[in-house]
Each structure stands twice: as C-alpha cells, then as structure tokens.
Design a protein around this motif. Structure first.
Motif, PDB file in Angstrom:
ATOM      1  N   ARG A 134       0.835  -1.210   0.000  1.00  0.00           N
ATOM      2  CA  ARG A 134       0.000   0.000   0.000  1.00  0.00           C
ATOM      3  C   ARG A 134       0.865   1.253   0.000  1.00  0.00           C
ATOM      4  N   ARG A 135       1.965   1.225   0.769  1.00  0.00           N
ATOM      5  CA  ARG A 135       2.860   2.381   0.784  1.00  0.00           C
ATOM      6  C   ARG A 135       3.465   2.621  -0.604  1.00  0.00           C
ATOM      7  N   TYR A 136       3.843   1.546  -1.264  1.00  0.00           N
ATOM      8  CA  TYR A 136       4.438   1.675  -2.594  1.00  0.00           C
ATOM      9  C   TYR A 136       3.441   2.278  -3.580  1.00  0.00           C
ATOM     10  N   ARG A 137       2.228   1.749  -3.603  1.00  0.00           N
ATOM     11  CA  ARG A 137       1.223   2.265  -4.541  1.00  0.00           C
ATOM     12  C   ARG A 137       0.889   3.719  -4.239  1.00  0.00           C
ATOM     13  N   HIS A 138       0.824   4.052  -2.952  1.00  0.00           N
ATOM     14  CA  HIS A 138       0.539   5.438  -2.577  1.00  0.00           C
ATOM     15  C   HIS A 138       1.658   6.363  -3.043  1.00  0.00           C
ATOM     16  N   ALA A 139       2.925   5.941  -2.877  1.00  0.00           N
ATOM     17  CA  ALA A 139       4.061   6.768  -3.279  1.00  0.00           C
ATOM     18  C   ALA A 139       4.047   7.007  -4.782  1.00  0.00           C
ATOM     19  N   VAL A 140       3.792   5.966  -5.561  1.00  0.00           N
ATOM     20  CA  VAL A 140       3.720   6.125  -7.017  1.00  0.00           C
ATOM     21  C   VAL A 140       2.597   7.088  -7.389  1.00  0.00           C
ATOM     22  N   GLY A 141       1.447   6.914  -6.752  1.00  0.00           N
ATOM     23  CA  GLY A 141       0.323   7.799  -7.043  1.00  0.00           C
ATOM     24  C   GLY A 141       0.603   9.254  -6.719  1.00  0.00           C
ATOM     25  N   ARG A 142       1.297   9.502  -5.601  1.00  0.00           N
ATOM     26  CA  ARG A 142       1.596  10.883  -5.216  1.00  0.00           C
ATOM     27  C   ARG A 142       2.593  11.531  -6.177  1.00  0.00           C
ATOM     28  N   VAL A 143       3.577  10.785  -6.636  1.00  0.00           N
ATOM     29  CA  VAL A 143       4.518  11.342  -7.616  1.00  0.00           C
ATOM     30  C   VAL A 143       3.774  11.743  -8.883  1.00  0.00           C
ATOM     31  N   HIS A 144       2.910  10.880  -9.366  1.00  0.00           N
ATOM     32  CA  HIS A 144       2.119  11.214 -10.545  1.00  0.00           C
ATOM     33  C   HIS A 144       1.255  12.441 -10.306  1.00  0.00           C
ATOM     34  N   ALA A 145       0.637  12.504  -9.143  1.00  0.00           N
ATOM     35  CA  ALA A 145      -0.247  13.631  -8.842  1.00  0.00           C
ATOM     36  C   ALA A 145       0.527  14.950  -8.777  1.00  0.00           C
ATOM     37  N   ILE A 146       1.719  14.944  -8.197  1.00  0.00           N
ATOM     38  CA  ILE A 146       2.525  16.159  -8.102  1.00  0.00           C
ATOM     39  C   ILE A 146       2.891  16.666  -9.497  1.00  0.00           C
ATOM     40  N   VAL A 147       3.299  15.755 -10.379  1.00  0.00           N
ATOM     41  CA  VAL A 147       3.662  16.168 -11.738  1.00  0.00           C
ATOM     42  C   VAL A 147       2.425  16.633 -12.506  1.00  0.00           C
ATOM     43  N   ASP A 148       1.311  15.930 -12.363  1.00  0.00           N
ATOM     44  CA  ASP A 148       0.078  16.353 -13.033  1.00  0.00           C
ATOM     45  C   ASP A 148      -0.338  17.759 -12.602  1.00  0.00           C
ATOM     46  N   ALA A 149      -0.169  18.050 -11.320  1.00  0.00           N
ATOM     47  CA  ALA A 149      -0.531  19.380 -10.822  1.00  0.00           C
ATOM     48  C   ALA A 149       0.369  20.456 -11.434  1.00  0.00           C
ATOM     49  N   ALA A 150       1.664  20.151 -11.577  1.00  0.00           N
ATOM     50  CA  ALA A 150       2.582  21.119 -12.186  1.00  0.00           C
ATOM     51  C   ALA A 150       2.221  21.365 -13.647  1.00  0.00           C
ATOM     52  N   ILE A 151       1.836  20.310 -14.354  1.00  0.00           N
ATOM     53  CA  ILE A 151       1.437  20.463 -15.761  1.00  0.00           C
ATOM     54  C   ILE A 151       0.175  21.306 -15.864  1.00  0.00           C
ATOM     55  N   ALA A 152      -0.816  21.003 -15.014  1.00  0.00           N
ATOM     56  CA  ALA A 152      -2.078  21.753 -15.058  1.00  0.00           C
ATOM     57  C   ALA A 152      -1.865  23.231 -14.749  1.00  0.00           C
TER      58      ALA A 152
END
Length: 467
Positions: A205-223
């Motif tokens: 669960r920690r691994y999946r959460h970490a991957v998801g947060r990295v994606h979310a941070i980059v998506d926010a920067a793009i938006a």
C-alpha cells in the motif's frame, strides 16, 4: 551471434550457473540479503552466468566486453526484464524506459535541455542551490546528508524541468516517496512474482501510494503551467510538442507526464546518492579530501561559488566524483530482454530472455581496476588509463542509450561538491559508518554527519567561508 556480436572475432567465453538456495525464489533471497557479495561471486562461475529470479531464468553478464556488446546492440537487447517492467508502472514509456523503436524520437525531444551549452547555463542555478543549502548549516551541527542532498538535487532538476523550484513541502514529499519507491522497485525486481505485490500488505500500500503521489505532483505542475504563461524549460518544450509544433508528430498528454516523471526521479535520486557517497568517502580518506580542498581554494580564489568557466579547472574535484561513481555507482543493477533468439557468448538465448548486468560488478573488476576496493581519485587524472580502455566504466551505460543527462549530472555533482567543500568539512559521527544500501539504486540512505567550518583554512582569502 546476431547484431554487433557477429562483427567481432569470437573468443572462448565461459558460461556457468549459480544455484539458488530456495526452490521458488531462486537467487532472489541472496540478492536481497547480500546483493553486492552475491554479484561479486558470479565471475567465478563464468563470463555469462545463469541465475534464477523467482520462477524465471536470467543471465548475468560478468565480462565488460560482453556488456559493451549487449549495450550497443539495442535491436537484440532491448530495455526490459523485471526492473523495467516495474519502472514502466512508475515512469510509463518515457525516454528512460521506452523500447528501442521509440527511443530516438523521444531522445531528440528532450535532449536539447541537456546539451553542453544548456548545461553550462545551468551551472549557476546548481551552485546557487548548493550555496543556499549549506548556508543554513552551522559549525558542530549534525546534518542529514542523505536528505539534504536529495533536497538539493530535487530543487535543481525541478527548476530545469518546471522553471520554479518545488516548494519545501513538496520537495519533502518527493523525498519520502522516492525512499519508498526505490526499495519497492528492488524487491519487485529480484523476486518478480506479481501475485506477492498485489496483496494488500502495508508495504504494498505504501508503494502504490508513493507512485500515485509522484504522478499527482507532476500532473498538478502540468495543469498549473497550462493555465499560465509559456516558459523556456523542458515542460514548455513538451507542451509545445503536444500542439504538433514543428515537423514531428504531436506528443500526447500522457507522454508529457511520463517524460517529466522519468527525468524528475532519475535526475534527483542518482545524483543525490552520488553526492552523499562523495562526502562519506572523503571523510574516510583525508589525503583525497586535502587535495580536493586545495584545488577548490585555488580555483575559487575566495569567490563564493564556481561558475561555468571553472568546471574545466576543477580536475581533481571531477576525479573525486568519477571515482565515487566507480566505487559506489548509484545505478548498480540493470536488466535487458532479448527481442529475438540469439547466440550470446556461445549460449543460445531464447527470445524474451532476461539479461542482467551490473556496473558495480564491472567497476570492481580487478583486471580493469587494480586494487578495486581502494578509493583512488588519482585513477582519473589526465594521463591515467583507469578502466576506460576496457569498457568497464559504465556509470551512465553505453551505446545509443547512454544516459542523456550524463554531462548534466557530472556538472551538478562537481559544482555542488566544490560549493560545499569551499565552506565545510563533513565528519562521520562516532561509531559504525553507514554502508551503501542497495535498492533500485545504491548509496547511503540515512547518512548523518557533523559540519566543521573551513574558515581557518581560508584566512588568507579574507572571505568568511561558511558564514
């Protein structure tokens, strides 16, 4: 052999097998428990050694000539295998992980940001961030070197990618996510049994959460950028490509994210571990540290930080970085997969075979590097042969898939080291020194050291270095 191997006269290669202790895990347990020792035991079995990773067979390439052949024949040995299967879930099909057929187009898209002319322009921001980091240190203070170096390199690469540095809270979150991801990637590589990692365990669960947060941070920067004004950075280049500007086919929104995630994580983690290892090794090798400080003091001559023109003069400083990359390469274990049946080192490999190579193993080859366990920056001074002629020094891979950020990373590590070393000497705390810990990358992950001001070494310059 097909590809490059057919162009060179064959020699008598030796092929062997390393047996695993556990029937269903093969050599995975040995790789998890004592990975460096396990790797260094393999050449005794042959130049090409078969191992078991879970239920899968894999072949470890132990001879530098064979590794060079493999890396230069991307049509036969493509990026793939357990490591890249896991990386693609994190990075998608960006330039780091994409198959060979896509690599040339993607590299041409992102390469301009890392050309030597652009790297020279980035040295100012590298030095600025390094100066800002160590400006907050105090004599006698214990500093988290691992965490600070990762914070430094994350700020540098984020400015190159996004212009503006990530804020402190986001940088800290990226750092925490990286720690989870690199450990999780390693376990998934050496024990590639997917069912184990679909279980709802706390680690999964920690691994999946970490991957998801990295994606979310980059998506926010793009938006945020889409809502703002265009800027001259890599994100701006990628967003322009989504509109089909120029002759190339337009880039998809998913590819924009894949490229940014790939470059953010590889650009931050590897250089941070290299710098952390540099300071740990220098503290244990006072003569190398003395020579480094003497060169930095002479080149900077009282200035606060180096500039682009100083890089060619920081010869010993760069040699320290290079020897660190040999001694403890952050990228220490990689996989390839065969795209067709091929004869390699006299062994017939089926299509889809996993082939493993280790820069760490090659960098500790006593034939290429006499006394390989000694830290000797002098190996890399002008006029020294070191292991380059043997093809054994591959911290950035080789061939068409050589790391596109190699010049950038070397400049960043050299500039950051010179900036910090002009002000501070770092000392290990009493007791055992943290060894490098292998995960998806290699290096000290929780190193804490004590700051010691170098003021007294620089009284002649009149500059209050370290304040």
């Amino acid at each position: 052999m097909s590809g490059t191997s057919s162009r060179a006269p064959e020699r008598a290669w030796s092929v062997g097998t390393a047996s695993g202790m556990f029937p269903f895990l093969g050599c995975g347990i040995a790789l998890l428990r004592r990975p460096l020792e396990f790797l260094r035991s393999l050449p005794a079995h042959g130049d090409l050694v078969e191992i078991r990773l879970g239920l899968q067979r894999a072949w470890v390439v132990c001879h530098p000539e064979l590794v060079q052949r493999m890396l230069r024949d991307t049509r036969t040995f493509d990026k793939g295998g357990p490591l890249y299967d896991r990386l693609r879930a994190l990075m998608g099909d960006g330039v780091v992980t994409c198959p060979a057929a896509e690599h040339r187009r993607q590299r041409r898209l992102v390469q301009p940001a890392f050309r030597p002319s652009r790297v020279a322009g980035h040295t100012e921001l590298m030095a600025e961030e390094a100066e800002s980091l160590c400006h907050g240190w105090r004599a006698g203070q214990q500093v988290g070197v691992s965490a600070d170096m990762l914070a430094l390199t994350t700020r540098v690469i984020s400015r190159v990618l996004f212009s503006d540095s990530l804020d402190a809270a986001t940088t800290a979150e990226i750092r925490r996510c990286l720690a989870v991801v690199v450990r999780g990637l390693f376990v998934r590589t050496v024990i590639p049994i997917d069912a184990l990692f679909r279980l709802p365990t706390p680690a999964n669960r920690r691994y999946r959460h970490a991957v998801g947060r990295v994606h979310a941070i980059v998506d926010a920067a793009i938006a945020e950028r889409r809502r703002g004004a265009p800027r001259d950075d890599l994100l701006g280049t990628l967003l322009a490509a989504t509109r089909g500007d120029g002759e190339e086919a337009s880039v998809t929104d998913r590819e924009v994210r894949d490229q940014l995630v790939s470059l953010l994580l590889t650009g931050a983690e590897s250089t941070a571990l290299c710098l952390t290892s540099v300071f740990s090794l220098l503290a244990r090798h006072p003569e190398a540290e003395r020579r480094l400080h003497a060169e930095v003091d002479a080149v900077l001559a009282g200035r606060r930080r180096p500039g682009p023109a100083d890089l060619p003069r920081l010869v010993y400083t760069r040699s320290v970085v290079t020897e660190t990359l040999r001694h403890w390469p952050p990228g220490w274990l990689f996989t390839r997969v065969t795209t067709r049946e091929t004869d390699f080192a006299g062994c017939r490999l089926p299509r889809g075979s996993t082939v493993v190579y280790s820069p760490y193993l090659l960098h500790h080859d006593p034939v290429s590097f006499p006394d390989p366990d000694r830290f000797l920056p002098e190996r890399w001074l002008p006029g020294q042969d070191a292991g380059a002629s043997h093809g054994a020094m591959i911290p950035f891979a080789a061939g068409s898939r050589t790391c596109l950020g190699d010049t950038f990373s070397m400049a960043e590590a050299t500039v950051s080291l010179a900036t910090v070393a002009a002000r501070w000497r770092l000392r290990h705390l009493p007791g055992p020194v943290e060894p490098p810990r292998p995960a998806a990358t290699l290096g000290p992950r929780s190193l804490v050291m004590t700051c010691e001001s170098r003021n007294r070494d620089n009284t002649s310059t009149g500059l209050p270095i370290g304040r």
